[in-house]
Design an enzyme around this catalytic site. Structure first.
Site, short mmCIF file in Angstrom:
data_model
loop_
_atom_site.label_atom_id
_atom_site.label_comp_id
_atom_site.label_asym_id
_atom_site.label_seq_id
_atom_site.Cartn_x
_atom_site.Cartn_y
_atom_site.Cartn_z
N GLU A 260 0.82 -1.20 0.00
CA GLU A 260 0.00 0.00 0.00
C GLU A 260 0.86 1.26 0.00
OE1 GLU A 260 -3.01 -0.50 -0.42
OE2 GLU A 260 -3.65 1.60 -0.25
N ASP A 261 1.87 1.27 0.85
CA ASP A 261 2.57 2.52 1.12
C ASP A 261 3.98 2.60 0.55
OD1 ASP A 261 0.35 3.10 2.57
OD2 ASP A 261 1.22 2.61 4.52
#
Ligand code: MN
Length: 724
Positions: free
Chosen positions: A96-97
């Site tokens: 996600e990051d």
């Protein structure tokens, strides 16, 4: 005998504000208690990748980002989860990051860890925005439906737990939104999975973040009242302890502090005053086995008088998530009520960690078991408990459906949730919204990307239907929609269309279908066309085009026949059987042997190379499987009205072992004008025999008559049609 709160997974981590950091070395020494050295090493490698990926990132608290996934892994370790789940917990935010991809995780840690991380990332994308309570319920189901591996949910819960523990740094409005979501979505999921320790902490943190003022007032009240209680509380515990010692019962007794949220909820829901809720002493007694539970109950009832009507036996009649315990209320000294819970160590473990208790590491062969089978194990255990008391149906409705869903949960652009059957398409979605939306649908966006109208929707997707005022349904939609509402809507709208419109539409559809076969209507020789029209008993090309436009014939099928892709020289068997199914003239048609469709059955056609069109029953498992993979190959079909043919149906029976039983059955079958094509004997015990008959029938009604006749025979114990 020791007093003190029993150790519960998920509830023992460092409270917020504690300055000591949980390090990878701490995690490893915790894991060494129950994992193999090689597995701990793999977790360590996951840590290295996580630290590398999150390098330079910080959390709102200012500390390096990696401390967050480490804290999540810690909670998972406290639940005694396997090393794949711990590794995935450490890596849960990298897709996600950070720039780290699923492929890389797959390459370095294998498919299982990669799928777990991917699953958590998918849940992260879900945004709950609706206000309605019913929608929260659907959203919870959606989260479970989207998840193929229940460990993903456990990681997500642990993730949420740590975010809640460190919520203080967020902006107040954001804090309240996250807290609301925690109370409405995550805490109930934890409860449903039987994870009470997790649920309690999420509720406590959620309550004080959502209603900081109410929580503070309550806390002060609890504090004030608490001082006066310590002494009598200790006396009561002592009294029970010594009684148990005298009786030779070994167990643990602990005073329970009521959580602020549970006090608040009781005050709100039951309109009790603070004093009514709070002036109750709560004590939990944990002993070795069920027998001792009941003995301890007798003992405390003997010590203090029980309040009539307040005794509950959740051991004999467990709660729907498997919770077991004895609950009673006693008149304590000075008339103070005492709430007592009595349960065994095993019941306590289940009550605290629920489904997670099933991952708690057991040596050897257990480690190879799949996550899904563990989820099933848990279900089975709870079901067994439920079965003994007969309220299993409620439980199944609550939990089984959630874990193994037949439905997909999708969002409207407004954030409302629409529940559709499995394999539903954007067209089904459109008709579910409103038949006008379905009729005017021209395109669909899934998660803001344009998508084909025939694509199978997945739980968690946001679907937007693009409409246009002049648009009309496409007959081809009938080949992939799964809901009755869409099917009826399309047919209804098509029927009301004028024949001229139908002709134009039919032409367009046919040209398009021919195009995909590298052909064109003008390329088809007049001779070929005449031959086809003849075979179809149609007057001219216009009649054919109208038929297509009205949805009576599939453009793709007609196009294939035109270019001669199917059955270049229609053989005689095909020529007779084609009468049975609408719009398939000239095609090689066969009936699937797995499900034996007969007129009256809902049917579906499957194009297969070399075998033409194979007709299956709509609910045939083989088609369901196939159509998920190749939805372009299945076509909805209908029986024509004049089939005067023989079909084969498979019927399973169980018959008493009596001489002459089979002869009686054969006579009934013959009386109904049917032939037995084949009999197979499936199994036999001392009393009865299971057989499968292949019978010739003309349609469903005919079959039903035969089955009714057979059922009347005293030797026929059971009879049913065989499913595909
Ligand atoms: Mn996270």
């Amino acid at each position: 005998m020791a007093a003190g709160e029993p150790v519960a997974p998920g509830a023992t981590s460092t409270p917020p504000g504690d300055s000591t950091r949980f390090l990878i070395s701490d995690l490893c020494s915790e894991l060494e208690a129950y994992l193999e050295p090689g597995e701990v090493e793999e977790v360590y490698r996951a840590y290295l990748l996580g630290a590398e990926s999150h390098e330079g990132q910080t959390r709102k608290t200012g500390e390096p980002y990696i401390y967050h996934p480490l804290a999540v892994a810690r909670t998972m370790a406290e639940m005694r989860m396997d090393h794949q789940a711990i590794s995935a917990a450490i890596l849960h935010d990298v897709m996600e990051d950070t720039a780290t991809s699923k492929d890389r995780i797959h390459a370095e840690f294998g498919e299982e860890v990669a799928e777990l991380v991917d699953g958590v990332s998918k849940l992260t994308h879900l945004q709950f925005q609706s206000k309605a309570e019913a929608q929260a319920e659907n959203f919870r189901k959606m989260m479970l439906a989207i998840t193929r591996d229940i460990r993903v949910i456990l990681i997500k819960l642990a993730d949420r737990l740590h975010n809640m523990r460190t919520l203080g740094v967020m902006r107040p409005d954001k804090r309240r939104r996250i807290a609301k979501e925690t109370l409405e979505i995550y805490a109930p999921i934890a409860q449903r999975l039987g994870m009470n320790a997790m649920r309690r902490e999420l509720e406590e943190l959620g309550f004080s973040a959502k209603h900081p003022w109410r929580a503070a007032v309550l806390e002060r009240a609890v504090h004030r009242a608490g001082g006066n209680r310590r002494e009598p509380m200790r006396n009561i515990e002592q009294a029970i302890c010594s009684r148990m010692e005298t009786a030779g019962i070994v167990g643990r007794i602990s005073g329970r502090e009521k959580s602020l949220y549970s006090i608040y909820r009781k005050m709100r829901d039951k309109r009790h005053s603070f004093e009514e809720v709070f002036d109750v002493f709560a004590i939990r007694i944990i002993v070795d086995d069920i027998d001792t539970c009941y003995r301890s109950l007798g003992l405390v009832h003997n010590l203090y008088k029980p309040v009539p009507g307040r005794f509950k036996d959740y051991i004999a009649i467990p709660k729907s998530n498997g919770y077991q315990s004895l609950h009673t209320i006693l008149f304590g000294p000075q008339g103070i009520p005492i709430e007592i819970q009595i349960r065994s160590t095993e019941m306590d473990r289940v009550a605290e960690s629920g489904i997670a208790a099933h991952w708690q590491y057991k040596a050897g062969s257990e480690s190879s078991r799949t996550a899904q089978s563990r989820a099933r194990d848990w279900l089975k255990d709870v079901l067994e408990i439920q079965n003994s008391v007969g309220n299993s149906i409620e439980f199944l409705e609550n939990v089984k459906v959630d874990l193994f869903p037949d439905e997909v949960y999708t969002f409207t652009p407004g954030g409302d949730i629409l529940v559709l059957p499995r394999d539903a398409t954007p067209i089904d979605f459109a008709y579910a919204v409103h038949s006008d939306v379905g009729n005017r649908c021209v395109a669909a966006k899934i998660d803001r990307q344009l998508a084909p109208l025939s694509v199978r929707l997945q739980s968690g997707q946001t679907v937007e239907i693009v409409t246009s005022p002049g648009a009309r349904p496409n007959p081809a939609w009938l080949s992939f929609v799964v809901t009755g509402k869409a099917r009826t809507g399309i047919r209804h709208c098509l029927k009301s269309m004028q024949s001229e419109e139908a002709r134009t539409l039919g032409e367009r559809l046919l040209e398009k279908a021919l195009e995909t076969l590298d052909s064109h209507l003008s390329h088809i020789s007049p001779a070929r066309l005449d031959q086809m029209l003849d075979a179809m008993q149609l007057e001219d090309l216009d009649a054919l085009l109208i038929d297509i436009g009205l949805g009576n014939r599939m453009a793709t099928l007609v196009a294939r026949q035109m270019v001669g892709k199917d059955s270049p020289e229609p053989d005689t068997t095909a020529a007779t059987t084609t009468l049975a199914v609408k719009g398939t003239e000239g095609l090689v048609l066969s009936y699937a042997r797995c499900c034996h469709p007969i007129p009256g059955d809902p049917i579906i056609g499957q194009l297969s190379a070399g075998r033409g069109l194979v007709v299956h029953r709509e609910n045939c498992r083989n088609v369901l499987h196939e159509s998920r993979e190749r939805s372009d190959r299945t076509i909805a079909l209908e029986w024509s009205h004049e089939p005067q043919l023989q079909f084969t149906a498979a019927v399973r029976t169980r018959t008493a072992n009596r001489r002459g039983a089979l002869a009686d059955m054969a006579a009934v079958i013959a009386d109904h004008g049917s032939n037995i094509e084949h009999i197979s004997f499936n199994e036999q015990d001392g009393h009865s025999t299971a057989m499968t008959f292949l019978l010739t029938v003309s349609d469903r009604q005919h079959l039903a008559q035969i089955m009714r006749g057979l059922r009347r025979l005293p030797d026929v114990l059971r009879i049913s049609r065989q499913r595909g």
